[in-house]
Enzyme design. Structure first.
Site, PDB file in Angstrom:
ATOM      1  CB  THR A 137       2.997   2.899   6.460  1.00 44.24           C
ATOM      2  OG1 THR A 137       1.786   3.500   5.967  1.00 44.24           O
ATOM      3  CG2 THR A 137       2.688   1.513   7.029  1.00 44.24           C
ATOM      4  NE  ARG A 187      -1.288  -2.910   2.218  1.00 46.97           N
ATOM      5  CZ  ARG A 187      -0.675  -4.086   2.337  1.00 46.97           C
ATOM      6  NH1 ARG A 187      -0.573  -4.899   1.296  1.00 46.97           N
ATOM      7  NH2 ARG A 187      -0.152  -4.467   3.485  1.00 46.97           N
ATOM      8  CB  CYS A 237      -4.185  -3.031   6.605  1.00 43.87           C
ATOM      9  SG  CYS A 237      -2.911  -2.131   5.660  1.00 43.87           S
ATOM     10  CE  LYS A 256       3.979  -4.822   6.377  1.00 37.99           C
ATOM     11  NZ  LYS A 256       2.634  -5.432   6.495  1.00 37.99           N
ATOM     12  CB  THR A 290      -1.239   1.683   4.628  1.00 36.71           C
ATOM     13  OG1 THR A 290      -0.350   1.670   5.758  1.00 36.71           O
ATOM     14  CG2 THR A 290      -0.688   2.609   3.566  1.00 36.71           C
ATOM     15  CB  CYS A 336       1.307   0.810  11.086  1.00 33.64           C
ATOM     16  SG  CYS A 336       1.964  -0.671  10.258  1.00 33.64           S
TER      17      CYS A 336
END
Lengths: 241, 241
Positions: A130, A52, A86, A170, A88, A200
């Site tokens: 982010t 994204r 999420c 991640k 973003t 985030c």
């Protein structure tokens, strides 16, 4: 056996740990003594949605078609609402909401409810997220009209603390993510933030149980509580249709 | 955007924390640095499936129709295999497998692979589980032909330790579940078990990180690793069709 219209649809996989955690938080937020007390959920862990932030800031592949396909999957599975753990992804919220008759629970609204529950009804707060979320002012657009002033990490803090912290989560390296992310929280607190939104869904995962000097708003948990609230109210909503 | 045929279908919700945890373990078991490295998953948290032990032992409502409806949902969502993170549900394995062309990964096979990985390729082991799983000898039927001898908790241990421990997890009280479940593990070890299979997906949740004197086989993690293995091999399997 399914409760028609009351299934919570989750467009997850962004990232996959956050999506799984959403279902766990949804369970933990609700008192029950047996499986049957809890909501039915369909989680699509849509890991193949293009990045994204890259799409928002660097002209990367458009994530919208894959997200719309995910929403279609959740509709066909019988979902009555959609939650997207999420932040973003919410840069495409309007386009997604325009493409489905199901209510999509907005994560910034959920964060605002959590801020109020933490006793922070306005004033200066911090927002981590982010680069895409921050550059496109996802939080400012919805929170400034409510009386909040949003501080964000400096460019150096993003480069040295927040971006590497998110990347570590991640990569399943939660232990490595904790210290830099907590340092970014404390920097915002030192600049006057009365609470810090972990905007985030990777960020809360390593910070659970980590003490900070101000309340941290866990956007996975906030979004799960919003979905639980929808589920509790769904019978009345469905009856009114 | 989806990878046709490679979506992992999960019939979860039995209980809901175990289903969520399955998706987390699947992620943690796989090296990756970005969302896109991980499998796509559809988890149906099918909390409304009637209690499996009550059906097996007390003439309670049949869970099979709701489980078959869940499998249908996963088929329609594009799943290429099905994992069920609930041991007791596997008492209906044959009927479920007969009703779908998708492979259903058997949780006892996954536990057997985990036993071998722990260096226990045969001999005396312990098996904990629900009264339904133990009474219908779910583990014995598949493990005895492989050279294992299965010890199970006594009736008193079931009543005082295992059943209350599972119930505590289902009530989100993981801290309260830990001591009684660990005591049951150690009792099996004292009777000669070289490893103990945590053969109910509620049991591993409070025991993660708890030290025991013998290896504990986490059936959520084992099942997640079996699903990951299926996913890694899926391109070759699909090409051969």
């Amino acid at each position: 056996m399914s409760e028609a219209g009351r299934i919570i649809g989750v467009l997850g996989g962004m990232g996959p740990l956050a999506g799984a955690d959403f279902v766990a938080r949804l369970t933990l937020a609700h008192d029950g003594t047996q499986d049957q007390d809890h909501p039915e959920v369909v989680l699509f862990s849509a890991t193949q949605v293009p990045n994204r932030t890259k799409a928002a800031l660097e002209g990367g592949a458009d994530p919208l078609p894959a997200m719309l396909a995910g929403i279609r999957l959740l509709e066909q599975a019988g979902a009555g609402c959609i939650a997207i753990p999420c932040n973003t992804a919410h840069l495409w919220y309007d386009a997604m909401q325009a493409a489905t008759r199901l209510p999509i629970l907005h994560i910034v609204n959920a964060a605002a409810a959590a801020l109020r529950a933490a006793g922070v009804a306005g004033g200066t707060i911090g927002v981590m997220g982010t680069p895409g979320t921050l550059a496109l002012r996802l939080y400012e657009q919805r929170l400034e009209p409510l009386g909040y002033r949003c501080l964000t990490p400096s460019e150096a803090e993003m480069a040295e603390l927040v971006i590497p912290g998110i990347a570590a989560v991640k990569a399943n390296a939660l232990d490595r993510a904790r210290a830099p992310l907590l340092k970014a929280v404390e920097s915002l607190a030192a600049r006057g933030a009365r609470a810090v939104v972990l905007g985030c869904t990777e960020i809360p995962l390593p910070l659970r149980g980590a003490g900070a000097s101000v309340p941290m708003i866990d956007t996975i948990d906030a979004q799960a509580r919003a979905a639980l609230q929808w589920w509790l109210e769904a019978p009345a909503l469905l009856a009114a249709q």
